[in-house]
Design an enzyme around this catalytic site. Sequence first.
Site, PDB file in Angstrom:
ATOM      1  N   GLY A 162       0.836  -1.199   0.000  1.00 18.08           N
ATOM      2  CA  GLY A 162       0.000   0.000   0.000  1.00 18.08           C
ATOM      3  C   GLY A 162       0.865   1.241   0.000  1.00 18.08           C
ATOM      4  N   HIS A 214      -2.376   7.483   7.136  1.00 19.16           N
ATOM      5  CA  HIS A 214      -1.432   8.417   6.483  1.00 19.16           C
ATOM      6  C   HIS A 214      -2.140   9.710   6.055  1.00 19.16           C
ATOM      7  CE1 HIS A 214       2.370   6.294   6.237  1.00 19.16           C
ATOM      8  NE2 HIS A 214       1.801   5.217   5.726  1.00 19.16           N
ATOM      9  N   GLN A 227       3.099   9.935   1.232  1.00 17.56           N
ATOM     10  CA  GLN A 227       4.390   9.247   1.168  1.00 17.56           C
ATOM     11  C   GLN A 227       5.173   9.575  -0.100  1.00 17.56           C
ATOM     12  OE1 GLN A 227       2.490   5.240   2.195  1.00 17.56           O
ATOM     13  NE2 GLN A 227       4.485   5.119   3.197  1.00 17.56           N
ATOM     14  N   HIS A 254      -4.158   1.326   7.930  1.00 28.32           N
ATOM     15  CA  HIS A 254      -2.798   1.870   7.946  1.00 28.32           C
ATOM     16  C   HIS A 254      -2.665   2.994   6.905  1.00 28.32           C
ATOM     17  CE1 HIS A 254       1.771   1.302   7.968  1.00 28.32           C
ATOM     18  NE2 HIS A 254       1.557   2.051   6.903  1.00 28.32           N
ATOM     19  N   GLU A 255      -3.147   2.729   5.687  1.00 33.10           N
ATOM     20  CA  GLU A 255      -3.013   3.729   4.612  1.00 33.10           C
ATOM     21  C   GLU A 255      -3.878   4.962   4.881  1.00 33.10           C
ATOM     22  OE1 GLU A 255      -0.586   3.449   2.738  1.00 33.10           O
ATOM     23  OE2 GLU A 255      -0.194   1.345   3.161  1.00 33.10           O
ATOM     24  N   CYS A 303       6.165  -0.044   7.237  1.00 34.61           N
ATOM     25  CA  CYS A 303       5.765   1.102   6.425  1.00 34.61           C
ATOM     26  C   CYS A 303       6.957   1.532   5.585  1.00 34.61           C
ATOM     27  CB  CYS A 303       5.322   2.246   7.347  1.00 34.61           C
ATOM     28  SG  CYS A 303       4.801   3.723   6.466  1.00 34.61           S
ATOM     29  N   LEU A 304       6.701   1.839   4.321  1.00 38.38           N
ATOM     30  CA  LEU A 304       7.798   2.251   3.433  1.00 38.38           C
ATOM     31  C   LEU A 304       8.461   3.538   3.917  1.00 38.38           C
ATOM     32  CD1 LEU A 304       6.179   1.505  -0.048  1.00 38.38           C
ATOM     33  CD2 LEU A 304       7.862   0.129   1.191  1.00 38.38           C
TER      34      LEU A 304
END
Length: 188
Positions: A45, A144, A50, A140-141, A98-99
Site C-alpha cells: 500500500g 497516512h 508518502q 494503515h493507509e 511502512c515504506l
Amino acid sequence: MKLPVYLYGHPVLRRISEPVTEDYPDLTQLLEAMYATMYESEGVGLAAPQIGRNDRIVVIDASPVGDIYPECAGRKLTLINPEIEILDGPEVSRAEGCLSLPGLSENVKRVEHIRLSWLDESFQPHTEEISGFLARIVQHECDHLEGKLYIDHISPIRKQLIKSKLANIISGKTYCDYPVKYAPKTRK
Ligand code: NI
C-alpha cells in the site's frame, strides 16, 4: 515513473490531506506512478503523503500476501477520499511495516472489521465491508491521510526501544534499497 518515498521525519507525513476533486490534474499519471513506486519498493500500500502530496489518494495491491491472508488474494484498490467506519469486533495485534519507516516492524492493535467507502479512479462511489489483514492495510493507509503513522499506536515503552532507529531515519543514516526522500535538515 517511480517516485521517491518520503521518510519518517518529513513534515508532509504529519499533515492532514485534502479531499480530491474530479478536476485533479494528471490523476491517471499520478496513480500509475504511485503503483510503480509501491511495486518497486515491495509495499502492499502507498498513500499520497508518502510521495510528498497531501491529497486523499491511496493505492493498495494486497495480492503478495494473499497466500497468508486469503482476504487479500487478488485485491487491488485505488482509493480516492476513502472513509472508514469501524464495525463491531475484537481488536487484533499484528506486525506492520511502512515504506516511510524502513527497517522497522512493530505489532499494532487494530479492529478486524470495517466498512470502507471510497471513490475509484473514475470517481465512482463504492462501499464494502472489509475484514482481516486487508482491513488492516486500509486502516494503515488511511491513517497516512490524517498525518498518522503506525508507530503512533505503539506503547511508549516500545517507542523508547526504537528511538535510535527512528533518529537514524530522520538523520538519513538508514539504508534503503528504493529511492527515498529524507527529512529536511533542521538547524540546532
Ligand atoms: Ni505506511
